[in-house]
Write a protein that holds these residues in place. Structure first.
Motif, short mmCIF file in Angstrom:
data_model
loop_
_atom_site.label_atom_id
_atom_site.label_comp_id
_atom_site.label_asym_id
_atom_site.label_seq_id
_atom_site.Cartn_x
_atom_site.Cartn_y
_atom_site.Cartn_z
N TRP A 33 0.84 -1.19 0.00
CA TRP A 33 0.00 0.00 0.00
C TRP A 33 0.88 1.25 0.00
O TRP A 33 0.67 2.18 -0.78
N PHE A 34 1.89 1.28 0.89
CA PHE A 34 2.80 2.43 0.97
C PHE A 34 3.52 2.66 -0.35
O PHE A 34 3.61 3.80 -0.82
N VAL A 35 4.03 1.61 -0.96
CA VAL A 35 4.76 1.75 -2.23
C VAL A 35 3.84 2.29 -3.31
O VAL A 35 4.19 3.22 -4.05
N LYS A 36 2.65 1.71 -3.43
CA LYS A 36 1.70 2.12 -4.47
C LYS A 36 1.36 3.61 -4.37
O LYS A 36 1.46 4.35 -5.35
N GLU A 40 2.30 7.02 -6.66
CA GLU A 40 1.24 7.79 -7.29
C GLU A 40 1.18 9.23 -6.77
O GLU A 40 0.41 10.03 -7.27
N GLY A 41 1.98 9.53 -5.74
CA GLY A 41 2.03 10.88 -5.21
C GLY A 41 0.94 11.23 -4.23
O GLY A 41 0.76 12.40 -3.89
N ASN A 42 0.19 10.24 -3.76
CA ASN A 42 -0.88 10.51 -2.81
C ASN A 42 -0.43 10.43 -1.36
O ASN A 42 -1.07 11.01 -0.48
N LEU A 43 0.65 9.72 -1.08
CA LEU A 43 1.12 9.57 0.29
C LEU A 43 2.13 10.67 0.59
O LEU A 43 3.19 10.74 -0.03
N LEU A 81 -2.40 12.22 3.44
CA LEU A 81 -2.61 11.97 2.01
C LEU A 81 -2.86 13.27 1.28
O LEU A 81 -3.31 14.26 1.88
N GLN A 82 -2.62 13.25 -0.02
CA GLN A 82 -3.12 14.33 -0.86
C GLN A 82 -3.94 13.69 -1.98
O GLN A 82 -3.58 12.64 -2.51
N ALA A 83 -5.05 14.33 -2.24
CA ALA A 83 -5.98 13.83 -3.25
C ALA A 83 -6.79 15.02 -3.76
O ALA A 83 -6.77 16.10 -3.17
N GLU A 91 -11.46 6.76 -0.97
CA GLU A 91 -11.21 5.63 -1.88
C GLU A 91 -9.82 5.04 -1.63
O GLU A 91 -9.65 3.82 -1.57
N ILE A 92 -8.83 5.88 -1.47
CA ILE A 92 -7.46 5.42 -1.19
C ILE A 92 -7.41 4.73 0.17
O ILE A 92 -6.84 3.65 0.32
N ALA A 93 -8.03 5.34 1.17
CA ALA A 93 -8.01 4.79 2.53
C ALA A 93 -8.76 3.46 2.63
O ALA A 93 -8.46 2.65 3.50
#
Length: 114
Positions: A33-36, A40-43, A81-83, A91-93
């Motif tokens: 999850w952390f890598v993905k 993608e720039g969300n974490l 997160l940034q979204a 959705e990410i969480a």
């Protein structure tokens, strides 16, 4: 993009027993999850929290040698997160592995006050 804090609440795992293989798979899911979401720039950030600490409460700012708990539930960590919006952050969480061991997540807009 907006920023959101995800507060991870879960049972105090010190009392739970899980098979070693289950724990290994759980840690791998967290890592994936952390890598993905880092790619993608969300974490933006986050961390697990220690099970030790102090609370400061009341009008007299009394110091208590303990962390906040509700029954055996603790705040186990947080993510930043940034979204594009709250729905995307949720959705990410929803993909977090925290739910496997009866945890849950709270997603809130992260506001910076100047």
């Amino acid at each position: 993009m907006e920023q959101f804090i995800v507060i991870l609440r879960e049972p105090d795992g010190r009392a739970d027993e899980h098979a070693e293989q289950d724990m290994k798979e759980h840690r791998e899911k967290w890592n994936n999850w952390f890598v993905k979401y880092a790619k993608e720039g969300n974490l933006v950030g986050g961390n697990a929290l220690s099970l030790y600490g102090k609370m400061i409460k009341g009008h007299n700012a009394e110091v208590i040698d303990d962390i906040h708990k509700v029954g055996t539930e603790i705040v186990g960590g947080y993510l930043l997160l940034q979204a594009n919006n709250l729905d995307k952050a949720v959705e990410i969480a929803r993909e977090l592995p925290v739910y496997e061991f009866d945890g849950y997540a709270e997603v809130r807009p992260f506001k910076i006050y100047n």
